[in-house]
Design a protein around this motif. Structure first.
Motif, short mmCIF file in Angstrom:
data_model
loop_
_atom_site.label_atom_id
_atom_site.label_comp_id
_atom_site.label_asym_id
_atom_site.label_seq_id
_atom_site.Cartn_x
_atom_site.Cartn_y
_atom_site.Cartn_z
N GLY A 150 0.78 -1.23 0.00
CA GLY A 150 0.00 0.00 0.00
C GLY A 150 0.81 1.27 0.00
N ALA A 151 2.10 1.19 -0.27
CA ALA A 151 2.92 2.41 -0.34
C ALA A 151 2.72 3.07 -1.70
N SER A 152 1.53 3.57 -1.93
CA SER A 152 1.10 3.97 -3.28
C SER A 152 1.84 5.17 -3.83
N ASP A 153 2.16 6.16 -2.98
CA ASP A 153 2.80 7.37 -3.50
C ASP A 153 4.14 7.05 -4.16
N ALA A 154 4.97 6.26 -3.46
CA ALA A 154 6.30 5.92 -3.99
C ALA A 154 6.19 5.11 -5.26
N THR A 155 5.30 4.12 -5.25
CA THR A 155 5.20 3.27 -6.44
C THR A 155 4.60 4.01 -7.61
N CYS A 156 3.65 4.91 -7.36
CA CYS A 156 3.07 5.68 -8.47
C CYS A 156 4.11 6.56 -9.13
N ARG A 157 4.99 7.14 -8.33
CA ARG A 157 6.05 7.97 -8.92
C ARG A 157 6.98 7.11 -9.78
N ALA A 158 7.27 5.89 -9.32
CA ALA A 158 8.14 4.99 -10.09
C ALA A 158 7.44 4.53 -11.36
N LEU A 159 6.13 4.32 -11.30
CA LEU A 159 5.39 3.80 -12.45
C LEU A 159 5.33 4.81 -13.59
N VAL A 160 5.49 6.08 -13.26
CA VAL A 160 5.50 7.10 -14.32
C VAL A 160 6.63 6.81 -15.31
N GLU A 161 7.74 6.29 -14.78
CA GLU A 161 8.92 6.03 -15.60
C GLU A 161 8.97 4.58 -16.10
N LEU A 162 7.91 3.82 -15.89
CA LEU A 162 7.95 2.39 -16.21
C LEU A 162 7.81 2.16 -17.71
N VAL A 163 8.88 1.68 -18.34
CA VAL A 163 8.87 1.38 -19.76
C VAL A 163 8.86 -0.13 -19.94
N ALA A 164 8.18 -0.58 -20.98
CA ALA A 164 8.10 -2.02 -21.24
C ALA A 164 9.47 -2.57 -21.61
N PRO A 165 9.82 -3.77 -21.12
CA PRO A 165 11.11 -4.37 -21.49
C PRO A 165 11.13 -4.75 -22.97
N GLY A 166 12.32 -4.70 -23.55
CA GLY A 166 12.48 -5.05 -24.96
C GLY A 166 12.61 -6.55 -25.16
N LYS A 167 12.73 -6.96 -26.41
CA LYS A 167 12.81 -8.38 -26.73
C LYS A 167 14.03 -9.05 -26.12
N GLN A 168 15.10 -8.28 -25.93
CA GLN A 168 16.34 -8.87 -25.41
C GLN A 168 16.27 -9.15 -23.92
N ALA A 169 15.25 -8.63 -23.22
CA ALA A 169 15.14 -8.82 -21.77
C ALA A 169 14.80 -10.26 -21.44
N THR A 170 15.15 -10.69 -20.25
CA THR A 170 14.86 -12.06 -19.81
C THR A 170 13.36 -12.25 -19.61
N ARG A 171 12.94 -13.51 -19.59
CA ARG A 171 11.53 -13.77 -19.34
C ARG A 171 11.12 -13.26 -17.97
N SER A 172 12.02 -13.38 -16.99
CA SER A 172 11.69 -12.90 -15.65
C SER A 172 11.35 -11.42 -15.66
N THR A 173 12.11 -10.64 -16.42
CA THR A 173 11.83 -9.21 -16.49
C THR A 173 10.46 -8.96 -17.11
N HIS A 174 10.15 -9.68 -18.19
CA HIS A 174 8.83 -9.53 -18.81
C HIS A 174 7.72 -9.93 -17.84
N SER A 175 7.94 -11.00 -17.07
CA SER A 175 6.92 -11.46 -16.14
C SER A 175 6.73 -10.49 -14.98
N LEU A 176 7.84 -9.91 -14.50
CA LEU A 176 7.72 -8.91 -13.44
C LEU A 176 6.95 -7.69 -13.93
N TYR A 177 7.22 -7.29 -15.17
CA TYR A 177 6.48 -6.17 -15.76
C TYR A 177 4.99 -6.51 -15.85
#
Length: 484
Positions: free
Chosen positions: A321-348
């Motif tokens: 529930g620490a919404s303020d911090a995570t919302c600020r981080a989500l503003v910069e959240l870019v989708a991982p590219g094809k070269q990223a690991t499956r784990s990174t895609h799954s976390l996204y």
């Protein structure tokens, strides 16, 4: 006379493995090398096993009892007479042409400062567990500094034992200092570690390095390995801190230093969480985690891809529930590219599901009993997610003896052998590893439990796992699930 290569085999009280390892080295198709056997004061019949081999290339050096494996490896660098050096271990087995393939590549590219290979995984009895660490493919050449940079985002870790390197490129002063320090270590365990990444990185600082993507070493996995006694969060943290210092000396500094900064934040967060025993995070810990994420945001501002290293921390703060911090981080959240690991895609994908109000255990009946293999940061996310869905986490399985017997986030940590002796029925075993290939973990579980369904957390997040029919949309009293 110049010796092209020294093979140094370090050993301690593993005579039952040593004979096979020695035979594999001495029977290599490439033969122009000296073999050092560095015995760290074994108390079994190791000396008799070594001396039973009659080969002019073999030198046996026996240390006094009580020194560490670090001391033994550093000794190899002092004693070796070859232009190149390979430090390998008494429980691993070389394929017959491993050295030939490596030395042939070095002959083609004399500027290579290090060459290592892919590996297969065998169990304590020599049975094949997994045919490779990395899916076999083409040989990769990393030009000067490139391996260091790529390690920020790619899973470059391979167990030591196959790397041929140029020891004369390492700092003699640093080696002397480390060697003298190792004399006093005796039985003290180290928490730094990370040599499997640091040594090739140091070589890459001096010139190009190469990875032969063929499984040319059989890596033996068993409970007596040091990795089962080390602090994994500290090891990873030390590795990324060291790599960050090295990348600053390369042309990749501007792009990759922020990614290393984010990795350091992630493993500091993991270190905090790994020590927390209570079921619910307290305000002090949440404040520290939010502070770490804010530091990570500075790295993301310099390189938006750095956010991918912060995804587990973002998910954890969303769950609490620490919404303020995570919302600020989500503003910069870019989708991982094809070269990223499956784990990174799954976390996204997990972040996306949290933002949509979804839970990865939503399809599992409340009060179902699950076990999680692992007790690291992704495991913490699974524990939080399960509790939110009303699913009971019976325990976490961990082969690391430093973790066993503790409670973590209110959940007991037990060895994998617990599966063979427990009385409660289980509905699902969840793998928490971030590695893309988890066959060896399934094999470990099946040694102790042949029937409970197994799912990777990635399968759950990506909705690729079919839950047992009896547990989907069925009242608890009809599902056969025993309540604890």
């Amino acid at each position: 006379m110049t010796i092209p290569l020294t093979v140094a085999l370090t050993t301690y009280n593993r005579s039952h493995y040593l004979k096979e390892s020695l035979s594999a080295i001495l029977n290599q198709t490439y033969r122009d090398f000296e073999l050092l056997v560095l015995d760290n004061g074994s108390t079994d019949d190791t000396p008799y096993v070594v001396l039973s081999f009659k080969d002019d290339r073999l030198r046996y050096i026996r240390n006094a009892p009580g020194y560490t494996s670090i001391f033994n490896s550093l000794s190899a660098q002092w004693i070796a007479r070859g232009d190149r050096l390979l430090i390998t271990h008494d429980d691993d087995i070389m394929e017959p042409d491993m050295l030939e393939q490596q030395m042939a590549l070095i002959a083609e590219r004399p500027d290579l400062t290090a060459v290592w290979t892919n590996k297969s995984i065998i169990d304590k009895d020599g049975n094949m567990v997994q045919p490779w660490f990395t899916p076999p493919g083409a040989t990769r050449i990393f030009e000067c500094g490139e391996f260091i940079a790529r390690a920020a985002e790619e899973r470059m870790w391979h167990p030591a034992g196959s790397m041929i390197f140029s020891p004369h490129l390492l700092s003699t002063a640093a080696l002397h200092q480390n060697y003298r320090g190792a004399l006093g270590l005796r039985q003290r365990l180290t928490t730094t570690g990370g040599g499997d990444l640091i040594r090739p990185a140091l070589m890459n600082l001096k010139g190009p390095v190469a990875f032969i993507n063929a499984p040319l070493l059989r890596y033996r996995q068993h409970t007596a390995q040091e990795t089962h006694n080390s602090h994994l969060a500290h090891t990873a943290l030390h590795s990324f801190q060291s790599l960050r210092k090295l990348v600053r000396k390369t042309s990749f500094r501007e792009e990759y230093e922020p990614v290393f900064d984010a990795q350091i934040v992630r493993y500091k967060a993991q270190d905090h969480v790994m020590h927390f025993q209570e079921p619910t995070f307290d305000r002090a810990l949440l404040k520290r985690l939010v502070g770490l994420l804010e530091k990570g945001a500075e790295a993301v501002a310099a390189n938006p891809r750095a956010v991918h290293s912060l995804l587990p921390l973002i998910i954890l703060l969303m769950q609490t529930g620490a919404s303020d911090a995570t919302c600020r981080a989500l503003v910069e959240l870019v989708a991982p590219g094809k070269q990223a690991t499956r784990s990174t895609h799954s976390l996204y994908r997990w972040v996306e599901r949290r933002r949509a109000g979804d839970n990865v255990f939503a399809g599992l009946e409340p009060q179902a009993n699950i076990v999680i293999l692992g007790s690291v940061l992704v495991s913490a996310l699974l524990i939080q997610e399960a509790r939110e869905a009303g699913v009971n986490v019976v325990c976490c399985l961990d082969s690391n003896v430093t973790r066993q017997g503790r409670r973590w986030l209110g959940v007991p940590i037990v060895p994998p052998s617990w599966l063979a002796s427990h009385n409660e029925p289980l509905d699902l075993i969840v793998l928490s590893s971030e590695r893309d290939h988890e066959e060896k973990m399934e094999e470990l579980i099946r040694r102790h439990d042949a029937i409970t369904p197994i799912a990777s957390w990635k399968e759950l997040v990506d909705a690729e796992f079919s839950l047992p029919r009896s547990l989907i949309n069925v009242p608890v009293e009809q599902s056969g699930v025993a309540l604890l």
